[in-house]
Design a protein around this motif. Structure first.
Motif, PDB file in Angstrom:
ATOM      1  N   SER A   1       2.257   1.681  -3.463  1.00  0.00           N
ATOM      2  CA  SER A   1       1.225   2.116  -4.382  1.00  0.00           C
ATOM      3  C   SER A   1       0.872   3.580  -4.164  1.00  0.00           C
ATOM      4  O   SER A   1       0.677   4.347  -5.118  1.00  0.00           O
ATOM      5  CB  SER A   1      -0.014   1.238  -4.215  1.00  0.00           C
ATOM      6  OG  SER A   1      -1.052   1.671  -5.064  1.00  0.00           O
ATOM      7  N   SER A   2       0.828   3.963  -2.887  1.00  0.00           N
ATOM      8  CA  SER A   2       0.505   5.357  -2.572  1.00  0.00           C
ATOM      9  C   SER A   2       1.593   6.290  -3.067  1.00  0.00           C
ATOM     10  O   SER A   2       1.315   7.371  -3.613  1.00  0.00           O
ATOM     11  CB  SER A   2       0.304   5.499  -1.067  1.00  0.00           C
ATOM     12  OG  SER A   2       0.065   6.841  -0.718  1.00  0.00           O
ATOM     13  N   GLU A   3       2.839   5.878  -2.890  1.00  0.00           N
ATOM     14  CA  GLU A   3       3.946   6.716  -3.351  1.00  0.00           C
ATOM     15  C   GLU A   3       3.927   6.829  -4.870  1.00  0.00           C
ATOM     16  O   GLU A   3       4.210   7.880  -5.449  1.00  0.00           O
ATOM     17  CB  GLU A   3       5.260   6.136  -2.864  1.00  0.00           C
ATOM     18  CG  GLU A   3       5.446   6.253  -1.364  1.00  0.00           C
ATOM     19  CD  GLU A   3       6.704   5.546  -0.897  1.00  0.00           C
ATOM     20  OE1 GLU A   3       7.375   4.925  -1.762  1.00  0.00           O
ATOM     21  OE2 GLU A   3       7.006   5.591   0.315  1.00  0.00           O
TER      22      GLU A   3
ATOM     23  N   ARG B   1       1.263   6.611  -6.804  1.00  0.00           N
ATOM     24  CA  ARG B   1       0.179   7.503  -7.202  1.00  0.00           C
ATOM     25  C   ARG B   1       0.536   8.970  -6.941  1.00  0.00           C
ATOM     26  O   ARG B   1       0.216   9.858  -7.723  1.00  0.00           O
ATOM     27  CB  ARG B   1      -1.106   7.119  -6.452  1.00  0.00           C
ATOM     28  CG  ARG B   1      -1.744   5.826  -6.939  1.00  0.00           C
ATOM     29  CD  ARG B   1      -3.158   5.715  -6.437  1.00  0.00           C
ATOM     30  NE  ARG B   1      -3.209   5.742  -4.967  1.00  0.00           N
ATOM     31  CZ  ARG B   1      -3.135   4.672  -4.205  1.00  0.00           C
ATOM     32  NH1 ARG B   1      -2.977   3.485  -4.776  1.00  0.00           N
ATOM     33  NH2 ARG B   1      -3.198   4.783  -2.903  1.00  0.00           N
ATOM     34  N   SER B   2       1.200   9.251  -5.850  1.00  0.00           N
ATOM     35  CA  SER B   2       1.595  10.628  -5.538  1.00  0.00           C
ATOM     36  C   SER B   2       2.561  11.149  -6.592  1.00  0.00           C
ATOM     37  O   SER B   2       2.516  12.313  -7.010  1.00  0.00           O
ATOM     38  CB  SER B   2       2.236  10.700  -4.155  1.00  0.00           C
ATOM     39  OG  SER B   2       1.314  10.301  -3.163  1.00  0.00           O
ATOM     40  N   GLY B   3       3.468  10.369  -7.092  1.00  0.00           N
ATOM     41  CA  GLY B   3       4.415  10.782  -8.116  1.00  0.00           C
ATOM     42  C   GLY B   3       3.739  11.068  -9.436  1.00  0.00           C
ATOM     43  O   GLY B   3       4.105  11.978 -10.174  1.00  0.00           O
ATOM     44  N   ASP B   4       2.690  10.316  -9.787  1.00  0.00           N
ATOM     45  CA  ASP B   4       2.012  10.499 -11.083  1.00  0.00           C
ATOM     46  C   ASP B   4       1.172  11.766 -11.104  1.00  0.00           C
ATOM     47  O   ASP B   4       1.034  12.429 -12.119  1.00  0.00           O
ATOM     48  CB  ASP B   4       1.119   9.287 -11.388  1.00  0.00           C
ATOM     49  CG  ASP B   4       1.963   8.040 -11.632  1.00  0.00           C
ATOM     50  OD1 ASP B   4       3.145   8.178 -11.953  1.00  0.00           O
ATOM     51  OD2 ASP B   4       1.416   6.919 -11.466  1.00  0.00           O
ATOM     52  N   THR B   5       0.595  12.194 -10.029  1.00  0.00           N
ATOM     53  CA  THR B   5      -0.320  13.344 -10.002  1.00  0.00           C
ATOM     54  C   THR B   5       0.362  14.636  -9.614  1.00  0.00           C
ATOM     55  O   THR B   5      -0.277  15.686  -9.535  1.00  0.00           O
ATOM     56  CB  THR B   5      -1.467  13.070  -9.026  1.00  0.00           C
ATOM     57  OG1 THR B   5      -0.927  12.828  -7.725  1.00  0.00           O
ATOM     58  CG2 THR B   5      -2.283  11.854  -9.466  1.00  0.00           C
ATOM     59  N   ALA B   6       1.645  14.629  -9.388  1.00  0.00           N
ATOM     60  CA  ALA B   6       2.344  15.859  -8.969  1.00  0.00           C
ATOM     61  C   ALA B   6       2.428  16.846 -10.129  1.00  0.00           C
ATOM     62  O   ALA B   6       2.675  16.470 -11.266  1.00  0.00           O
ATOM     63  CB  ALA B   6       3.747  15.513  -8.466  1.00  0.00           C
TER      64      ALA B   6
ATOM     65  N   GLU C   1       0.828  -1.211   0.000  1.00  0.00           N
ATOM     66  CA  GLU C   1       0.000   0.000   0.000  1.00  0.00           C
ATOM     67  C   GLU C   1       0.858   1.256   0.000  1.00  0.00           C
ATOM     68  O   GLU C   1       0.543   2.241  -0.684  1.00  0.00           O
ATOM     69  CB  GLU C   1      -0.938  -0.028   1.208  1.00  0.00           C
ATOM     70  CG  GLU C   1      -2.029  -1.082   1.112  1.00  0.00           C
ATOM     71  CD  GLU C   1      -2.896  -1.125   2.356  1.00  0.00           C
ATOM     72  OE1 GLU C   1      -2.634  -0.319   3.286  1.00  0.00           O
ATOM     73  OE2 GLU C   1      -3.824  -1.953   2.400  1.00  0.00           O
ATOM     74  N   ARG C   2       1.945   1.244   0.760  1.00  0.00           N
ATOM     75  CA  ARG C   2       2.826   2.415   0.784  1.00  0.00           C
ATOM     76  C   ARG C   2       3.453   2.638  -0.589  1.00  0.00           C
ATOM     77  O   ARG C   2       3.533   3.766  -1.087  1.00  0.00           O
ATOM     78  CB  ARG C   2       3.913   2.231   1.846  1.00  0.00           C
ATOM     79  CG  ARG C   2       3.436   2.440   3.272  1.00  0.00           C
ATOM     80  CD  ARG C   2       4.608   2.636   4.219  1.00  0.00           C
ATOM     81  NE  ARG C   2       5.541   1.513   4.151  1.00  0.00           N
ATOM     82  CZ  ARG C   2       5.450   0.437   4.930  1.00  0.00           C
ATOM     83  NH1 ARG C   2       4.439   0.339   5.805  1.00  0.00           N
ATOM     84  NH2 ARG C   2       6.333  -0.519   4.835  1.00  0.00           N
TER      85      ARG C   2
END
Length: 241
Positions: free
Chosen positions: A223-225, A227-232, A220-221
């Motif tokens: 995956s979350s990281e 996703r955070s990189g793609d939407t920045a 989960e961590r």
């Protein structure tokens, strides 16, 4: 006076008063003898009944010490040596002589039964229904050895008044216990073993669940990281002028 034989052989029609008197005397004597014989037989019978009743009371009131092998209630296929007073009165100075002396696969534990005070010194007093139980051996371990399977135990004891009783001899044969069908009974030892295995299984499951939880958290961590990189939002480039 006419004799008894003459009276009995005479014709009743020709009897005189003396003859009838003699016959009456004979009959009275015979009846008296019969009454005496019956009284003697009744007295002998009554005496015999009194003697039997006294012997029965004495036997019932005597101690009766029994020794035997029995199944251990807690240890599967464990063998106990049991001493019990099954009589109605106190047994004293109980001594147990075993031939050959007891030998067991458990002797190496430091508590051989042959050296226990129960056998070596005896029992000073054994009340009615009092029982002593000692673990003798384990059937599977003993069967794999050449230890004796037959013992002769002689029990010497006194009654409550110190009178020596007739010794009782028992043949303790372990071979009769072999190849017998029986229902398995699970005792305390089986319960403890089952609880230990259950505890071990629960620990393994808990460890597996903990590892799985950590693995899922790591996924989960990550995956979350990701996703955070793609939407920045990208920073604007600097103007070269």
């Amino acid at each position: 006076m006419t004799s008894a034989l003459t009276v009995l052989a005479a014709d009743f029609g020709s009897w005189k008063p003396d003859d009838w008197s003699a016959a009456a005397s004979v009959a009275s004597t015979v009846l008296t003898l019969l009454a005496v014989v019956i009284a003697l037989l009744a007295a002998l019978y009554a005496r015999q009944q009194v003697t039997l009743a006294r012997q029965l009371r004495e036997e019932q009131a005597q101690p009766f010490v029994v020794v035997d092998f029995q199944d251990n209630p807690a240890m599967r296929q464990g063998i106990d040596f049991v001493v019990e007073n099954m009589g109605q009165t106190l047994a004293t100075n109980v001594r147990i002589v075993v031939d050959p002396p007891f030998s067991s696969t458990l002797d190496d534990t430091g508590f051989p039964l042959k050296d226990a005070p129960l056998i070596a010194q005896g029992i000073p007093s054994l009340p009615p229904r009092k029982r002593f139980t000692a673990l003798f051996d384990s059937a599977p371990e003993r069967q794999a050895t050449d230890l004796p399977s037959r013992y002769i135990a002689t029990v010497h004891f006194d009654d409550a008044h110190g009178r020596r009783q007739e010794p009782l001899t028992y043949i303790l044969d372990l071979s009769v216990r072999r190849k017998l069908l029986s229902v398995s009974e699970y005792g305390l030892t089986d319960g403890v073993q089952a609880l230990r295995e259950m505890s071990k299984t629960l620990k393994e499951v808990r460890s597996e669940l903990t590892r799985e939880r950590h693995r899922q958290a790591a996924i989960e961590r990550a995956s979350s990281e990701a996703r955070s990189g793609d939407t920045a939002v990208p920073e604007p480039e600097a103007d070269p002028t």
